[in-house]
Design an enzyme around this catalytic site. Sequence first.
Site, PDB file in Angstrom:
ATOM      1  N   ASP A  17      11.566 -32.432   6.318  1.00 38.20           N
ATOM      2  CA  ASP A  17      12.081 -31.678   7.452  1.00 38.20           C
ATOM      3  C   ASP A  17      10.956 -31.592   8.475  1.00 38.20           C
ATOM      4  O   ASP A  17       9.895 -31.030   8.202  1.00 38.20           O
ATOM      5  CB  ASP A  17      12.494 -30.288   6.971  1.00 38.20           C
ATOM      6  CG  ASP A  17      13.027 -29.395   8.089  1.00 38.20           C
ATOM      7  OD1 ASP A  17      12.792 -29.708   9.265  1.00 38.20           O
ATOM      8  OD2 ASP A  17      13.662 -28.379   7.781  1.00 38.20           O
ATOM      9  N   ASP A  65      10.918 -37.098  18.953  1.00 33.88           N
ATOM     10  CA  ASP A  65      12.225 -37.504  19.495  1.00 33.88           C
ATOM     11  C   ASP A  65      13.268 -36.787  18.651  1.00 33.88           C
ATOM     12  O   ASP A  65      13.760 -37.313  17.661  1.00 33.88           O
ATOM     13  CB  ASP A  65      12.376 -39.021  19.411  1.00 33.88           C
ATOM     14  CG  ASP A  65      13.668 -39.510  20.019  1.00 33.88           C
ATOM     15  OD1 ASP A  65      13.971 -39.111  21.147  1.00 33.88           O
ATOM     16  OD2 ASP A  65      14.383 -40.284  19.352  1.00 33.88           O
ATOM     17  N   CYS A  91      10.589 -37.672  13.816  1.00 34.81           N
ATOM     18  CA  CYS A  91      12.009 -37.927  13.531  1.00 34.81           C
ATOM     19  C   CYS A  91      12.254 -39.407  13.801  1.00 34.81           C
ATOM     20  O   CYS A  91      12.845 -39.780  14.812  1.00 34.81           O
ATOM     21  CB  CYS A  91      12.900 -37.045  14.398  1.00 34.81           C
ATOM     22  SG  CYS A  91      12.450 -35.292  14.407  1.00 34.81           S
ATOM     23  N   ALA A  92      11.800 -40.257  12.902  1.00 31.61           N
ATOM     24  CA  ALA A  92      11.564 -41.662  13.231  1.00 31.61           C
ATOM     25  C   ALA A  92      12.779 -42.576  13.120  1.00 31.61           C
ATOM     26  O   ALA A  92      12.858 -43.577  13.833  1.00 31.61           O
ATOM     27  CB  ALA A  92      10.440 -42.213  12.348  1.00 31.61           C
ATOM     28  N   CYS A 151      18.106 -37.405  23.871  1.00 30.14           N
ATOM     29  CA  CYS A 151      19.106 -38.193  24.602  1.00 30.14           C
ATOM     30  C   CYS A 151      20.216 -37.248  25.054  1.00 30.14           C
ATOM     31  O   CYS A 151      21.398 -37.491  24.835  1.00 30.14           O
ATOM     32  CB  CYS A 151      19.650 -39.339  23.749  1.00 30.14           C
ATOM     33  SG  CYS A 151      20.182 -38.879  22.093  1.00 30.14           S
ATOM     34  N   PRO A 157      16.246 -44.534  13.546  1.00 34.05           N
ATOM     35  CA  PRO A 157      16.239 -45.757  12.738  1.00 34.05           C
ATOM     36  C   PRO A 157      14.975 -46.596  12.815  1.00 34.05           C
ATOM     37  O   PRO A 157      14.816 -47.526  12.053  1.00 34.05           O
ATOM     38  CB  PRO A 157      17.430 -46.532  13.297  1.00 34.05           C
ATOM     39  CG  PRO A 157      17.488 -46.116  14.731  1.00 34.05           C
ATOM     40  CD  PRO A 157      17.085 -44.670  14.753  1.00 34.05           C
ATOM     41  N   GLY A 158      14.064 -46.314  13.751  1.00 30.05           N
ATOM     42  CA  GLY A 158      12.780 -46.979  13.703  1.00 30.05           C
ATOM     43  C   GLY A 158      12.400 -47.831  14.897  1.00 30.05           C
ATOM     44  O   GLY A 158      11.343 -48.455  14.885  1.00 30.05           O
ATOM     45  N   SER A 159      13.213 -47.877  15.940  1.00 29.06           N
ATOM     46  CA  SER A 159      12.882 -48.717  17.092  1.00 29.06           C
ATOM     47  C   SER A 159      11.626 -48.217  17.794  1.00 29.06           C
ATOM     48  O   SER A 159      10.735 -49.002  18.152  1.00 29.06           O
ATOM     49  CB  SER A 159      14.051 -48.745  18.079  1.00 29.06           C
ATOM     50  OG  SER A 159      15.194 -49.307  17.476  1.00 29.06           O
ATOM     51  N   LYS A 160      11.551 -46.899  18.015  1.00 29.62           N
ATOM     52  CA  LYS A 160      10.359 -46.330  18.660  1.00 29.62           C
ATOM     53  C   LYS A 160       9.164 -46.448  17.728  1.00 29.62           C
ATOM     54  O   LYS A 160       8.028 -46.674  18.172  1.00 29.62           O
ATOM     55  CB  LYS A 160      10.606 -44.877  19.045  1.00 29.62           C
ATOM     56  CG  LYS A 160      11.748 -44.655  20.026  1.00 29.62           C
ATOM     57  CD  LYS A 160      11.893 -43.179  20.348  1.00 29.62           C
ATOM     58  CE  LYS A 160      13.137 -42.907  21.174  1.00 29.62           C
ATOM     59  NZ  LYS A 160      14.379 -43.132  20.419  1.00 29.62           N
TER      60      LYS A 160
END
Length: 777
Positions: free
Chosen positions: A234, A256, A178-179, A309, A181-184
């Site tokens: 999905d 995540d 579940c990537a 979170c 917005p991409g920070s991780k």
Amino acid sequence: MARGKGHRRGGRGGGGGRGGDKGDDRGKWETITPAMMINEGFEEFYKAQGLLSSEEWEAFMTHLRTELPTTFRVTGSRAHAITINNLIKDKYVPTMQNVEWEGKKYPPPQQIPWYPEGLAWQISAPRRVVRKTEPFKNFQRFLVGETEVGNLSRQEAVSMIPPLLLDVEPHHLCLDMCAAPGSKTAQIIEALNPHHTESSGLLIANDSDYKRTHMLVHQTGRMPSKGLVVTNFDASLFPNISLGDENLQFDRILADVPCSGDGTMRKNIEIWKKWSAGDGNGLHGLQLRILQRAMDMLKPGGRLVYSTCSFNPAENEAVISAGLNSRPGQFSIVDVSDHLPLLKRRKGITSWKVATQPEGSQGPLVYHESYAAYRERVESGEERERDKDPKRGLPETIWAPENVAELGLERCLRLFPHDQDTGGFFVCVLQKSSEAKSSAKLSVSKATDAEEAPAVPVTAAAEEEDSASTLKRAASPSAPDGPESKKARQTPASSKLAKRQKRDLNFKEDPFSFVDPTNEEIVSIQNWFKLKESFPREHLLVRNEYGDPLRTIYLANAVVKAIIENNDYSRLRIISAGVKAFVRQDSQNRTEIGCKWRIPGEGVAEVLPHVGEGVVKVATIEDLRVLVEHAYPSIELFRKELRDWLVATPLGNILMRFEAGEGAGGNLPLPLVLPTWKANTSMSLLVDKREKSMLSLRTFGEDICKPAPQRPKPTAGDDVKPESNAEAGAEAGAGTEVGVEVDDGVVARGEEEGVIFGGEEAGAEGEGEGEEAAMNA
């Protein structure tokens, strides 16, 4: 205590960590004060969980009502990141000592103590102070510029933890389920390419939302990698991926997952009004399915990190417990108490309460001691009518299982805001037994013979997802790559492929195809850049089903090539693959240009090790100043040695390596490789105007860039003014930074979108091809 926050109503949040309310009042502004940050149900529910002692409850709630500090980390290889980090420490932090606003002093930015090598920072001063005081305003301008070009990443501090605990090595095959917005995702890429040397690793960055996958493309473009694939699926139904003889198994998986997001109340303050016990309950089933799918795809001995979170045990310990019990004996929770030793964390819990609010989010909480007790209330009509259907009511897995004490839940990590002035987070690190067997159920691999391909090459579960999915699919077919008619160029084989690829009508992306290494365009590239035998010519691919190099040529590593060759691209929903290696510069096929292709910034790191002797021209900081100061400097402006060389050099793409050192009023701490274009009488630095300004500020201490002169429309024989990357990409939402700094290896950053530093982690929609500039020849 926060004095009040301006907030746009109807924004992100409320619906969870990956969603948002879209009410009719979107766009209106209101001020939310601490007095409005009250939700009695929230306080009652979490007091009942016993997560914190009564003595620290007030500190917990006070921090939740206080503005979240701005945090960011420095990106790139070690030497490059340390250079930027030293710039922050030595130039900016000293100017922000004892800043005072309205009678109160605020500390300068401070390094986050638990982040490795001190490469993450926190700004504790509220945003109003940052906006109103000159030292902080200057620093913010620096942050904005460096974030836009990819040297910094705006990221919440606790969000940095899961990738660090994933323990990624350059050879690992990784999946970020579940990537967006991409920070991780960017952190994982950095771990796979620590010095931007040769890496055999893979990262598949997946997200279920089509538009957010394009955000991923832009975010990951800052740290490009030939081992990167972006997919749109999905996560709970992520398919098996064929590698030919076997299915792909992952060494590392990050899950995540979508969550209620009540750990983000310090920034998503609308959650205060909307929180209910049902938020976490409703997401438990999806979270468990994602976790179980990750468990099945993980290689024996591999590591899986699950995170949310959220504070809610229904989304955290309950999901982990159910996952472990669904795969008995196969997984264990890893004790990471010795990792990140300065990080203050709490243990996971082994008992929790399950509550509902039958009368809605403003109604009283009802606690259920067991699943049986809950079902009794449902059958008696005391719960929601819809819950009488067991498939729509609460699942039994939300309650603590009988063997909860045996699962090792205390080894999970809970992060609370008042411990280190952060958001709230939950992290669990799982390891798969080396004796465990992998489970494979979903498949999208294509038949080896197109004529024998099954009509529906996926399982019923995946097909059901296709028809029932509520994901938004943007119907934006890509523009053709060239003037040639695709219909006229179709071969029988490509016709079969095209028919097979039309099966998924919701998927609008063009396919990837590998280019014949003997293609005349590839030969011209090979000759111009004197590519060595080490260059993987057979790994060049394009975005059309014919393998024609028309506009952009990508480079993939061996595992990405295997994925593309052995799987139906539409069923796997591949949005992006590999890294841009070559971009067509000349669209007019002029004979005086030996090679009409250039290396874009994101491709320099991958191509540079393979170019031959004499391709990279060594230059000085004086030469760099000429290229930075002038938009299209005349060759006559350069020092004699370089000027004579340029006069004798054919038109085309030239890589220039500027040596580290001082001179021309500037300082270059590391060697820098930049792509340029040599025209008849002038040169142009192929750098986005924003990056050019930031490069000027870093090197010369000021922005010396002069605007490009206005020229009339060119006629035959005239130099053509090159369109800037930012201008070319404006409509597509993208600009391009095109430099690399060199230490042991190469650091590259590439295509990126504008980011307002200090706001939400955001990205542009649509991939865009803004980096393709017009010729200056």
